[in-house]
Design an enzyme around this catalytic site. Sequence first.
Site, PDB file in Angstrom:
ATOM      1  N   GLU A  49      51.308  54.725  -3.952  1.00 23.15           N
ATOM      2  CA  GLU A  49      50.965  55.753  -4.945  1.00 23.15           C
ATOM      3  C   GLU A  49      52.092  56.765  -5.125  1.00 23.15           C
ATOM      4  O   GLU A  49      52.322  57.282  -6.216  1.00 23.15           O
ATOM      5  CB  GLU A  49      49.672  56.483  -4.573  1.00 23.15           C
ATOM      6  CG  GLU A  49      48.404  55.645  -4.734  1.00 23.15           C
ATOM      7  CD  GLU A  49      48.127  54.737  -3.545  1.00 23.15           C
ATOM      8  OE1 GLU A  49      48.955  54.702  -2.606  1.00 23.15           O
ATOM      9  OE2 GLU A  49      47.080  54.049  -3.565  1.00 23.15           O
ATOM     10  N   PHE A 111      32.898  57.633   2.293  1.00 20.58           N
ATOM     11  CA  PHE A 111      34.066  56.780   2.474  1.00 20.58           C
ATOM     12  C   PHE A 111      35.095  57.071   1.378  1.00 20.58           C
ATOM     13  O   PHE A 111      34.773  57.062   0.201  1.00 20.58           O
ATOM     14  CB  PHE A 111      33.649  55.302   2.427  1.00 20.58           C
ATOM     15  CG  PHE A 111      34.812  54.356   2.566  1.00 20.58           C
ATOM     16  CD1 PHE A 111      35.562  54.313   3.732  1.00 20.58           C
ATOM     17  CD2 PHE A 111      35.175  53.527   1.514  1.00 20.58           C
ATOM     18  CE1 PHE A 111      36.643  53.453   3.855  1.00 20.58           C
ATOM     19  CE2 PHE A 111      36.256  52.657   1.632  1.00 20.58           C
ATOM     20  CZ  PHE A 111      36.994  52.627   2.809  1.00 20.58           C
ATOM     21  N   GLN A 112      36.300  57.351   1.765  1.00 19.88           N
ATOM     22  CA  GLN A 112      37.407  57.658   0.849  1.00 19.88           C
ATOM     23  C   GLN A 112      37.142  58.856  -0.046  1.00 19.88           C
ATOM     24  O   GLN A 112      37.597  58.916  -1.183  1.00 19.88           O
ATOM     25  CB  GLN A 112      37.795  56.423   0.028  1.00 19.88           C
ATOM     26  CG  GLN A 112      38.288  55.298   0.930  1.00 19.88           C
ATOM     27  CD  GLN A 112      39.032  54.205   0.205  1.00 19.88           C
ATOM     28  OE1 GLN A 112      38.740  53.916  -0.946  1.00 19.88           O
ATOM     29  NE2 GLN A 112      39.984  53.586   0.884  1.00 19.88           N
ATOM     30  N   LYS A 161      33.112  58.550  -9.967  1.00 22.18           N
ATOM     31  CA  LYS A 161      32.939  57.117 -10.247  1.00 22.18           C
ATOM     32  C   LYS A 161      31.774  56.865 -11.208  1.00 22.18           C
ATOM     33  O   LYS A 161      31.893  56.085 -12.153  1.00 22.18           O
ATOM     34  CB  LYS A 161      32.719  56.381  -8.920  1.00 22.18           C
ATOM     35  CG  LYS A 161      32.687  54.866  -9.034  1.00 22.18           C
ATOM     36  CD  LYS A 161      32.644  54.258  -7.637  1.00 22.18           C
ATOM     37  CE  LYS A 161      32.186  52.807  -7.651  1.00 22.18           C
ATOM     38  NZ  LYS A 161      33.216  51.895  -8.161  1.00 22.18           N
ATOM     39  N   MET A 469      72.915  64.484   5.507  1.00 22.00           N
ATOM     40  CA  MET A 469      72.721  65.901   5.191  1.00 22.00           C
ATOM     41  C   MET A 469      72.193  66.682   6.387  1.00 22.00           C
ATOM     42  O   MET A 469      72.582  67.824   6.614  1.00 22.00           O
ATOM     43  CB  MET A 469      71.771  66.031   3.995  1.00 22.00           C
ATOM     44  CG  MET A 469      71.585  67.439   3.517  1.00 22.00           C
ATOM     45  SD  MET A 469      73.168  68.190   3.136  1.00 22.00           S
ATOM     46  CE  MET A 469      73.132  68.134   1.371  1.00 22.00           C
TER      47      MET A 469
HETATM   48  C1  LIG Z   1      60.752  63.247   2.520  1.00 17.19           C
HETATM   49  C2  LIG Z   1      61.862  64.009   3.145  1.00 17.19           C
HETATM   50  N1  LIG Z   1      61.954  64.065   4.494  1.00 17.19           N
HETATM   51  C3  LIG Z   1      62.958  64.752   5.075  1.00 17.19           C
HETATM   52  C4  LIG Z   1      63.901  65.382   4.313  1.00 17.19           C
HETATM   53  C5  LIG Z   1      65.021  66.162   4.992  1.00 17.19           C
HETATM   54  N2  LIG Z   1      66.313  65.536   4.654  1.00 17.19           N
HETATM   55  C6  LIG Z   1      67.095  66.028   3.672  1.00 17.19           C
HETATM   56  S1  LIG Z   1      68.462  65.122   3.434  1.00 17.19           S
HETATM   57  C7  LIG Z   1      68.058  64.067   4.682  1.00 17.19           C
HETATM   58  C8  LIG Z   1      68.948  62.925   5.044  1.00 17.19           C
HETATM   59  C9  LIG Z   1      69.134  61.948   3.939  1.00 17.19           C
HETATM   60  O1  LIG Z   1      69.796  60.825   4.447  1.00 17.19           O
HETATM   61  P1  LIG Z   1      70.347  59.692   3.508  1.00 17.19           P
HETATM   62  O2  LIG Z   1      69.315  59.324   2.506  1.00 17.19           O
HETATM   63  O3  LIG Z   1      70.866  58.584   4.341  1.00 17.19           O
HETATM   64  O4  LIG Z   1      71.500  60.401   2.698  1.00 17.19           O
HETATM   65  P2  LIG Z   1      72.885  61.060   3.196  1.00 17.19           P
HETATM   66  O5  LIG Z   1      72.631  62.507   3.447  1.00 17.19           O
HETATM   67  O6  LIG Z   1      73.318  60.338   4.417  1.00 17.19           O
HETATM   68  O7  LIG Z   1      73.798  60.870   2.031  1.00 17.19           O
HETATM   69  C10 LIG Z   1      66.852  64.450   5.266  1.00 17.19           C
HETATM   70  C11 LIG Z   1      66.215  63.757   6.405  1.00 17.19           C
HETATM   71  C12 LIG Z   1      63.744  65.316   2.908  1.00 17.19           C
HETATM   72  N3  LIG Z   1      64.574  65.924   2.087  1.00 17.19           N
HETATM   73  N4  LIG Z   1      62.747  64.598   2.357  1.00 17.19           N
END
Ligand SMILES: Cc1ncc(C[n+]2csc(CCOP(=O)(O)OP(=O)(O)O)c2C)c(N)n1
Lengths: 561, 159
Positions: A49, A111-112, A161, A469
């Site tokens: 979803e 349920f749900q 529903k 990041m």
């Molecule tokens: C759903 C979610 N969980 C955690 C984060 C925190 N977060 C921001 S950037 C990142 C790392 C992203 O890694 P990647 O997709 O490999 O990209 P890179 O930074 O290595 O280019 C995380 C864990 C987020 N933004 N979104």
Amino acid sequence: MLPGAEILIKCLEKEDVEVIFGYPGGAALEIFDALRKSTQIRQILNRHEQGAAHAANGYARASGKVGVCLATSGPGATNLVTGIATAYMDSIPIVFITGQVSTSMVGTDAFQEVDITGISDPITKHNYLVKDARQIPRVVKEAFYIAKSGRPGPVLIDILKDVCADTIEWEECTNIELRGYKPKVTGHLGQIKQVSELIQEARRPIICAGGGVVSAGASAELLQLAEAQRIPVCNTLMGIGSIPQNHPLALGMLGTYGLAVPNMAVQQCDLFIALGMRFDDRVTGNTDKFAPGARIVHIDIDAAEIGKNVRVDVPLVGDLKVVLNQLNTRIQKKKNIQWWQEIDALKEKYLHEIIPAAAELSAVEVLTGLNGVLPTNAIVTTDVGQHQIWAAQLLEMKTPRSFISSGGLGTMGYGIPAALGAQIARSEHPVIVITGDGSFQMGLPELGTALEQELPLKVLLLNNQTLGMVKQLQDNYCESRYTAVHFKKNPDFQSIARAYGALGLKVTKREELLEKVKQFVQYPGFVILEVIVSNKDNVYPVVLTGGGLHEMTGLGKDEDE
Amino acid sequence: MRHTLAVLVENSPGVLSHVAGLFARRGYNIESLVVGETEDQTVSRITLVVEGDEKVIEQVGKQLNKQVEVIKVNDITNEEMVERQLLLLKVGADPSTRQDIMQLVEIFRCRIVDIGRRSLIVEATGDEEKIQAIVKSLQPYGIQELVRTGKVAMVRGQK
Ligand SMILES: Cc1ncc(C[n+]2csc(CCOP(=O)(O)OP(=O)(O)O)c2C)c(N)n1
């Protein structure tokens, strides 16, 4: 006489809906059954979803229309939550429809059963719980109107529903009256006058274009204003493409992860003209240090954004396209020659600001290479991380609605589903996803949808084996104590490409890069290009917490204090 | 500073929780909230007392206005208005103190609405100041239970 579910579908058809992204379940049984009969609406079966929600988001952003997303009650509805919040933060018009348990079961922890109107209250522009089939025509009409008018946003309709099964006489709703909801369209004349005077007097004006320029379709008006007075234009992440990024007046993205030139220019400007943006902390840095010498004009359709984060000298509430037209009739020509000398000096000084530090292949090189061969009609979606920021900084997008990225919520796993929505909206355009190995694995299930729908998505996977990041944050704030950021094992992404029926390409050496990138862009079908890149590079320069936009770390040796 | 907001909303289910939720998640402090139907059955009026500086109150007003069901927001803090709260207070009373209490009730022009063996229930309406004064005067006799509503307010004259 028609059952509620069929009336719902008829109402959606009246709203010109051509595609619904969704996932079925018991409480949505009647709705899917009714949808089957529609010849107008294409039904896309997603794999999760959240993917359906992001796909509707990508569809809405690429097309400018309202996206529609359908899910069942309980876990179906809760799986939407991240998608709803993503749309809410970026003001994307989507109507979410969820099935709900029957009237007799409501409130029994059936349920749900889950209170999705309660859960989604803080992340929707408005929501409805439909308890009577006779409400359906009005609710649908209102929902679409609210989603797309004023400041756009997601609206959720939760339908019981038994209401879907009830048969009643269908009466089309042609007129709605929302006395508490009257978006302001035209700008206040006195304020228009004030703003035009400020622009006329300003010696160092700068325009900042946000997502509002894109959603209002006000790019031409923005250009007219900027060109009349040669006002430099910077943009937020959401504003990418509102001005062609290679336009002589365009400075690029500002912000804590922005470029040095727009950041320095903002700190030196005497008039900051904010268009359809909300002064997010990623944009302003430390608000106390933001644009210290400037008067601030804030033009936005949402009055509540004005003065929320920064002091504003002149507010102007209205639809950007309309307000800019009002302004443009009053603006005289001007060249701001001296200001441009200052800006050109900044450009000279920060010419090579983004230089990869590592000797290995870097994401920056890959994206620079991609930029060189990017088709002019390409639509780019991104995931979230360093790759997203570099894409936002480096790719020269030329048209509005061509850069689709989760700005406000920063949702990993957004890129792939958003791309499939965009591809369905714009079948003739190449759609490219830029993702990292972390984000890719969150969006992965939707490769199945792309396969099934035979979408020629192009996925550029910048594989640094790292949540880059967050690793950067640990460099910046934890003295490089790394935790939970390095993947010790990753799946074989080439096998994944094969499993999903995509062409798999892989680059491990610099020499192969440009050729493979070209092959990737030109390949007519579904393709995944994996590039092994260094995990040592960080997004520099950067503004660290508490800093003003001019206080950029990592600007190169001569800038370090 | 304390502000009194008169908020006209659609008289439909869920509105109150939308408004209350908005205050909670934006971190605004509600001091009191009273809601009820108005002369127009389709409209309810929420009277809110909110604590905050100008900037906060401006945001409160704007965020309220953004809600689809909110029809109108008026800050009536500086208007000439009539404001009332209702107080019910159970105070300990034995034969030796009963007379004194009755006298106080007389002075404040409130009413005794229940007489128990060891207590009285006092009902009072008035503005904040009056209600506080009553509570304070009855304190020495031992307040056993106290309930009060938030305030409702109406601007004087024609509007
Ligand atoms: C759903 C979610 N969980 C955690 C984060 C925190 N977060 C921001 S950037 C990142 C790392 C992203 O890694 P990647 O997709 O490999 O990209 P890179 O930074 O290595 O280019 C995380 C864990 C987020 N933004 N979104």
